[in-house]
Design a protein around this motif. Structure first.
Motif, PDB file in Angstrom:
ATOM      1  N   LEU A  40     139.914 -49.399  -3.206  1.00  0.00           N
ATOM      2  CA  LEU A  40     140.081 -50.654  -3.933  1.00  0.00           C
ATOM      3  C   LEU A  40     141.296 -50.569  -4.852  1.00  0.00           C
ATOM      4  N   PRO A  41     141.979 -51.672  -5.064  1.00  0.00           N
ATOM      5  CA  PRO A  41     143.133 -51.655  -5.976  1.00  0.00           C
ATOM      6  C   PRO A  41     142.685 -51.421  -7.409  1.00  0.00           C
ATOM      7  N   CYS A  42     143.551 -50.811  -8.201  1.00  0.00           N
ATOM      8  CA  CYS A  42     143.227 -50.503  -9.588  1.00  0.00           C
ATOM      9  C   CYS A  42     143.928 -51.481 -10.518  1.00  0.00           C
ATOM     10  N   SER A  43     143.749 -51.280 -11.821  1.00  0.00           N
ATOM     11  CA  SER A  43     144.275 -52.228 -12.806  1.00  0.00           C
ATOM     12  C   SER A  43     145.791 -52.275 -12.833  1.00  0.00           C
ATOM     13  N   LYS A  44     146.477 -51.222 -12.352  1.00  0.00           N
ATOM     14  CA  LYS A  44     147.934 -51.217 -12.367  1.00  0.00           C
ATOM     15  C   LYS A  44     148.530 -52.288 -11.456  1.00  0.00           C
ATOM     16  N   VAL A  45     147.737 -52.759 -10.483  1.00  0.00           N
ATOM     17  CA  VAL A  45     148.223 -53.808  -9.588  1.00  0.00           C
ATOM     18  C   VAL A  45     148.586 -55.059 -10.376  1.00  0.00           C
ATOM     19  N   SER A  46     147.854 -55.297 -11.466  1.00  0.00           N
ATOM     20  CA  SER A  46     148.096 -56.518 -12.250  1.00  0.00           C
ATOM     21  C   SER A  46     149.438 -56.509 -12.958  1.00  0.00           C
ATOM     22  N   GLU A  47     150.113 -55.354 -13.000  1.00  0.00           N
ATOM     23  CA  GLU A  47     151.433 -55.285 -13.608  1.00  0.00           C
ATOM     24  C   GLU A  47     152.508 -55.862 -12.696  1.00  0.00           C
ATOM     25  N   GLN A  48     152.171 -56.055 -11.416  1.00  0.00           N
ATOM     26  CA  GLN A  48     153.140 -56.589 -10.464  1.00  0.00           C
ATOM     27  C   GLN A  48     153.199 -58.116 -10.563  1.00  0.00           C
ATOM     28  N   HIS A  49     154.375 -58.661 -10.197  1.00  0.00           N
ATOM     29  CA  HIS A  49     154.539 -60.111 -10.196  1.00  0.00           C
ATOM     30  C   HIS A  49     153.740 -60.718  -9.038  1.00  0.00           C
ATOM     31  N   ASN A  50     153.046 -61.781  -9.327  1.00  0.00           N
ATOM     32  CA  ASN A  50     152.251 -62.492  -8.313  1.00  0.00           C
ATOM     33  C   ASN A  50     151.258 -61.559  -7.606  1.00  0.00           C
ATOM     34  N   ASN A  74     138.170 -58.331  -8.564  1.00  0.00           N
ATOM     35  CA  ASN A  74     137.381 -57.770  -9.663  1.00  0.00           C
ATOM     36  C   ASN A  74     137.766 -56.329  -9.956  1.00  0.00           C
ATOM     37  N   SER A  75     138.067 -55.565  -8.914  1.00  0.00           N
ATOM     38  CA  SER A  75     138.445 -54.162  -9.123  1.00  0.00           C
ATOM     39  C   SER A  75     139.756 -54.052  -9.892  1.00  0.00           C
ATOM     40  N   VAL A  76     140.645 -55.037  -9.706  1.00  0.00           N
ATOM     41  CA  VAL A  76     141.887 -55.048 -10.481  1.00  0.00           C
ATOM     42  C   VAL A  76     141.587 -55.292 -11.964  1.00  0.00           C
ATOM     43  N   ASN A  92     138.298 -52.336 -16.279  1.00  0.00           N
ATOM     44  CA  ASN A  92     138.946 -51.518 -17.315  1.00  0.00           C
ATOM     45  C   ASN A  92     140.383 -51.979 -17.541  1.00  0.00           C
ATOM     46  N   ASN A  93     140.558 -53.287 -17.551  1.00  0.00           N
ATOM     47  CA  ASN A  93     141.878 -53.888 -17.676  1.00  0.00           C
ATOM     48  C   ASN A  93     141.847 -54.871 -18.845  1.00  0.00           C
ATOM     49  N   SER A  94     142.802 -54.757 -19.754  1.00  0.00           N
ATOM     50  CA  SER A  94     142.835 -55.634 -20.926  1.00  0.00           C
ATOM     51  C   SER A  94     143.382 -57.018 -20.606  1.00  0.00           C
TER      52      SER A  94
END
Length: 463
Positions: free
Chosen positions: A75-85, A97-99, A102-104
């Protein structure tokens, strides 16, 4: 169903000692030379083997050819949310949800988890928590919930690693259970009423249950009201009492659990062993209360537990050289117990007089009948083995061995019980046979736990 496969190495015909009768009407099955020989085959039909060393036997059924399962991508982790789109790169609700786990990002509640000095601030999202736990729903959306945009909640009684395991399940449907965190995760799952995660923790504890941790897990299962786990703990403690009481974890149990163990009628050990374990617990309890571990203080922390020990069931030698010299029991109690052992009229005692019943043994006979002095096989210093499996968890206390059919004889015996080549139990001892066709019980030091649907090898070398 008690399934058994034989794997006894063949013996030379020249050996002069006749042992271990087999049924007279037994007909051995015809097998190729490459398969396991039948243990009940008469000596005259056996083929000699030059090598008599023990052999590691495996089930005769060959492995089925199975196509390997397709690898499941992580599953993808929270660091994926740092990418554009980033939202366009995840396809399912579970991945999204996995993104957020533990993501602020978009977090509207922060938990400060752990005791002082071991705290950790963990971000989360009300919607996910409220939809996964009724406790979180009441906490975050109930009438007493704070009317703030971002909530700050302190949880000092849950370990950070266990709380993350709880959130990981609520966000990702993933269960991470490890030996170091399973009890803390079970506590968190119980506290926030997440029964599926709690059940997974209990299943993990049941599979890892042994005499070394049975007392600790019994204490925890009583705390969490896990009846099935409690029953499994009792099975292990009853069968392997001495090993369980000598474990390091025994000194960590609570007093109520100690009272429950001492009240148990089916403990399978000597009373002196129970007394020694109770004294170890008393010393540890004195340390927890930060008082000196004097005999008086040990008696004080034990309180009523001391009167659950069955001193009258000990022998006079055990009592006089053990409990009588510890100072834990009073002089008056010592005096009355000595009178109980030696006088015709015993005084009234504050301790139970009868010994514990222990576990009743059940004997599984390999042969329903035997032909005495006929159709026998020989052994002298070589390994005889039987491979077997069972359909439920049991404990094997020992083996029933045949002796000489000629006259009374004393045998030196080495017994082993293996699983996949690893020794689960072993014993080196001797026994005396009387020349009859009876079997003679020889016991392991402690009963050996046998799991269901697994092959074990029982091996004996007699000399």
């Amino acid at each position: 169903m008690y399934k058994m496969k034989s794997c006894i190495p063949a013996k030379d015909k020249e050996e002069d000692e006749m042992n271990q009768e087999v049924p007279q009407n037994f007909i051995p099955s015809i097998q190729p030379r490459s398969t396991i020989p039948n243990s009940s085959q008469p000596t005259s039909t056996r083929q000699s083997q030059a090598d008599s060393s023990p052999i590691s036997w495996q089930p005769t059924s060959g492995p089925r050819r199975v196509s390997p399962a397709a690898a499941v991508p992580p599953l993808p982790c929270s660091k994926v949310s740092e990418q554009h789109n980033w939202q366009a790169s995840v396809q399912t609700v579970r991945e999204r949800n996995s993104v957020m786990f533990n993501n602020s990002l978009m977090a509207d509640v922060f938990f400060t988890v752990g005791s002082d000095g071991h705290q950790r601030r963990i971000p989360s999202h009300k919607y996910v928590l409220g939809s996964g736990s009724s406790v979180f729903c009441a906490m975050l959306y109930g009438g007493l919930a704070e009317e703030t945009k971002i909530m700050e909640i302190n949880i000092p009684d849950v370990e950070p690693a266990a709380f993350l395991n709880l959130l990981r399940y609520l966000y990702c449907d993933e269960i991470w259970v490890e030996a170091d965190t399973v009890l803390a995760t079970l506590y968190a799952a119980k506290k926030y009423i997440v029964p599926q995660l709690a059940r997974a923790c209990v299943c993990y504890l049941e599979t890892s249950l042994s005499a070394k941790n049975a007392c600790v897990l019994l204490s925890q299962s009583r705390l969490y009201e896990e009846v099935e786990l409690m029953q499994r703990c009792w099975e292990v403690i009853d069968a392997q009492t001495e090993e369980s009481l000598r474990s390091e974890g025994f000194t960590d149990i609570d007093k109520r659990t100690l009272e429950t163990i001492l009240s148990r009628e089916t403990l399978n050990t000597r009373e002196l062993c129970i007394f020694d374990a109770v004294c170890r617990w008393a010393v540890a309890e004195c340390c927890r209360q930060e008082i000196d571990a004097t005999p008086e203080n040990q008696r004080h922390v034990l309180c009523g537990c001391l009167h659950l020990i069955r001193f009258p069931a000990m022998s006079l030698d055990e009592f006089s050289n053990g409990p009588a010299q510890t100072g834990v029991i009073t002089l008056q109690e010592c005096h009355d117990l000595f009178l109980h052992f030696t006088a015709k009229q015993s005084p009234k005692l504050p301790f139970p007089r009868t010994g514990r019943k222990g576990l009743s043994q059940f004997r599984v006979h390999r042969f329903q009948s035997s032909a005495y002095r006929s159709n026998q096989w020989r052994y002298r210093g070589r390994c005889d083995s039987i491979q077997f499996s069972v359909d439920r968890r049991i404990f094997i206390a020992g083996f029933g061995l045949y002796g000489s059919s000629n006259a009374a004889s004393e045998y030196k015996v080495k017994m082993e019980l293996k699983r996949n080549g690893f020794i689960e139990g072993q014993c080196v001892t001797s026994f005396l046979s009387d020349g009859s066709s009876n079997t003679f019980p020889v016991f392991f030091e402690s009963p050996v736990q046998i799991e269901a649907e697994a092959f074990y090898t029982a091996s004996v070398i007699l000399d």
